[in-house]
Design an enzyme around this catalytic site. Structure first.
Site, PDB file in Angstrom:
ATOM      1  N   ARG A 150      42.466  40.531  42.470  1.00  0.00           N
ATOM      2  CA  ARG A 150      41.611  39.365  42.659  1.00  0.00           C
ATOM      3  C   ARG A 150      40.166  39.849  42.585  1.00  0.00           C
ATOM      4  NH1 ARG A 150      45.612  38.952  46.733  1.00  0.00           N
ATOM      5  NH2 ARG A 150      46.951  37.108  46.518  1.00  0.00           N
ATOM      6  N   LYS A 174      44.943  39.251  50.754  1.00  0.00           N
ATOM      7  CA  LYS A 174      44.874  38.130  51.681  1.00  0.00           C
ATOM      8  C   LYS A 174      45.621  38.449  52.971  1.00  0.00           C
ATOM      9  CE  LYS A 174      44.261  34.357  48.367  1.00  0.00           C
ATOM     10  NZ  LYS A 174      44.793  33.055  47.875  1.00  0.00           N
ATOM     11  N   HIS A 248      39.778  35.363  37.245  1.00  0.00           N
ATOM     12  CA  HIS A 248      41.136  34.961  37.600  1.00  0.00           C
ATOM     13  C   HIS A 248      42.019  34.855  36.364  1.00  0.00           C
ATOM     14  CE1 HIS A 248      43.482  34.020  41.089  1.00  0.00           C
ATOM     15  NE2 HIS A 248      44.005  32.954  40.526  1.00  0.00           N
ATOM     16  N   ARG A 251      43.431  38.153  35.660  1.00  0.00           N
ATOM     17  CA  ARG A 251      44.566  38.408  36.568  1.00  0.00           C
ATOM     18  C   ARG A 251      45.815  37.710  36.050  1.00  0.00           C
ATOM     19  NH1 ARG A 251      46.223  39.208  42.162  1.00  0.00           N
ATOM     20  NH2 ARG A 251      47.118  37.312  43.055  1.00  0.00           N
ATOM     21  N   HIS A 274      51.491  38.361  46.127  1.00  0.00           N
ATOM     22  CA  HIS A 274      51.929  37.019  46.501  1.00  0.00           C
ATOM     23  C   HIS A 274      52.912  37.088  47.662  1.00  0.00           C
ATOM     24  CE1 HIS A 274      51.044  35.201  42.249  1.00  0.00           C
ATOM     25  NE2 HIS A 274      49.968  35.281  42.999  1.00  0.00           N
ATOM     26  N   TYR A 283      54.345  31.921  36.326  1.00  0.00           N
ATOM     27  CA  TYR A 283      54.162  32.712  35.102  1.00  0.00           C
ATOM     28  C   TYR A 283      55.380  32.662  34.191  1.00  0.00           C
ATOM     29  CZ  TYR A 283      50.056  34.379  37.504  1.00  0.00           C
ATOM     30  OH  TYR A 283      48.857  34.425  38.158  1.00  0.00           O
TER      31      TYR A 283
END
Length: 308
Positions: A150, A174, A248, A251, A274, A283
């Site tokens: 990110r 995150k 992004h 990514r 994730h 994806y």
């Protein structure tokens, strides 16, 4: 009108910060979402602490009537639901007025993706820039495309993370969760070339900087906004639609190209950081469309036959 609402919101945000290690931007978004709900409830003399299920349902319906994007409306509904789960857990209320309201089934937009050839053109445009500027931008592109970082993770990297030419990075994503991010030879070569010119970006009068990507700006390091501008400039130079290029999107390209190459979805989930495999599954749709296009345009039996 009751005055417990603001205190409950503050307590909820404090819990998110301490127990779930929510980022500052996440906390700000939750705060704004809950203030939006409180503003709606105030029209009928209510607040979050005394609203009933009918009132919350009316608020959720109002979000859809306002013409907000599906993503924004869904995020605000989610904020209210999480808030009430917290309140219920604290036994401040004995019911959850948001529970009976079904979440709308909104389609999730597919991410934009650059083709491999477009990545190569973007890199060529970056390298064509003069001296240190070109080396820095090509390093940024190579790092994101090689490891799926990110932009916030990339710009938070300290110099020490890459000072010894590592084969992978330890990235804090995150929620403060750490993961390994691999680096390929192209990325490592780009880093080495950039590090030679890195002092050109030190803040004025500074002899060094702890950041991998220092800047003369107020923050002392490169910002996401500036990276976005640099990528747009490179896209224009490469003849690529600038609306299609962003950190992004790089990514997304990392994940999609891995999937097209046969990588396991669980591996991609881990590499992207994730928490939920459902997030990564988007994806499969992108890669599926690409593969279908390849079969239709490249396979001898898939091509449209032209009449003689």
């Amino acid at each position: 009108m009751s005055s417990k609402g603001p205190g409950w919101v503050d307590a909820f945000l404090e819990m998110m910060a301490v127990e779930r290690a929510a980022a500052r931007n996440t906390l700000t978004a939750y705060g704004k979402d809950l203030e939006d709900a409180r503003a709606y409830l105030a029209r009928s003399g209510h607040d979050l602490d005394d609203a009933d299920a009918e009132t919350i349902e009316a608020y959720f319906q109002d979000l859809g009537a306002r013409g907000l994007s599906p993503a924004t409306a869904a995020r605000r509904r989610s904020a209210v639901r999480q808030f009430y789960r917290f309140v219920l857990g604290e036994t401040w209320r004995t019911d959850d007025p948001s529970r009976r309201v079904a979440a709308p089934k909104a389609g999730r937009p597919l991410p934009k993706v650059l083709e491999r050839e477009e990545i190569e053109r973007l890199l060529a445009a970056a390298i064509a820039k003069d001296g240190a500027q070109g080396l820095r931008l090509s390093c940024i592109i190579e790092l994101i495309y090689a490891s799926g970082l990110r932009i916030s993770e990339l710009l938070a990297l300290p110099l020490s993370a890459l000072a010894r030419d590592p084969a992978y990075l330890i990235v804090k994503g995150k929620g403060g969760k750490e993961r390994l991010a691999p680096l390929n030879d192209a990325a490592r070569t780009a880093v080495k070339a950039y590090l030679v010119e890195r002092p050109a970006f030190f803040p004025k009068a500074a002899k060094d900087s702890p950041w991998l990507f220092p800047s003369r700006g107020a923050s002392g390091r490169l910002t996401a906004r500036r990276v976005g501008q640099l990528l747009e400039d490179a896209a224009i130079a490469a003849g690529i639609d600038r609306e299609k290029v962003s950190p992004h999107v790089l990514r997304h390209a990392f994940a999609t190209h891995l999937l097209e190459g046969g990588a396991d979805l669980r591996v991609i989930q881990t590499l992207l950081g994730h928490a939920d495999i459902a997030t990564t599954q988007i994806y499969t749709h992108v890669a599926g469309e690409h593969l279908q296009h390849v079969v239709q345009t490249k396979h001898p039996l898939g091509r449209k036959k032209t009449p003689h």
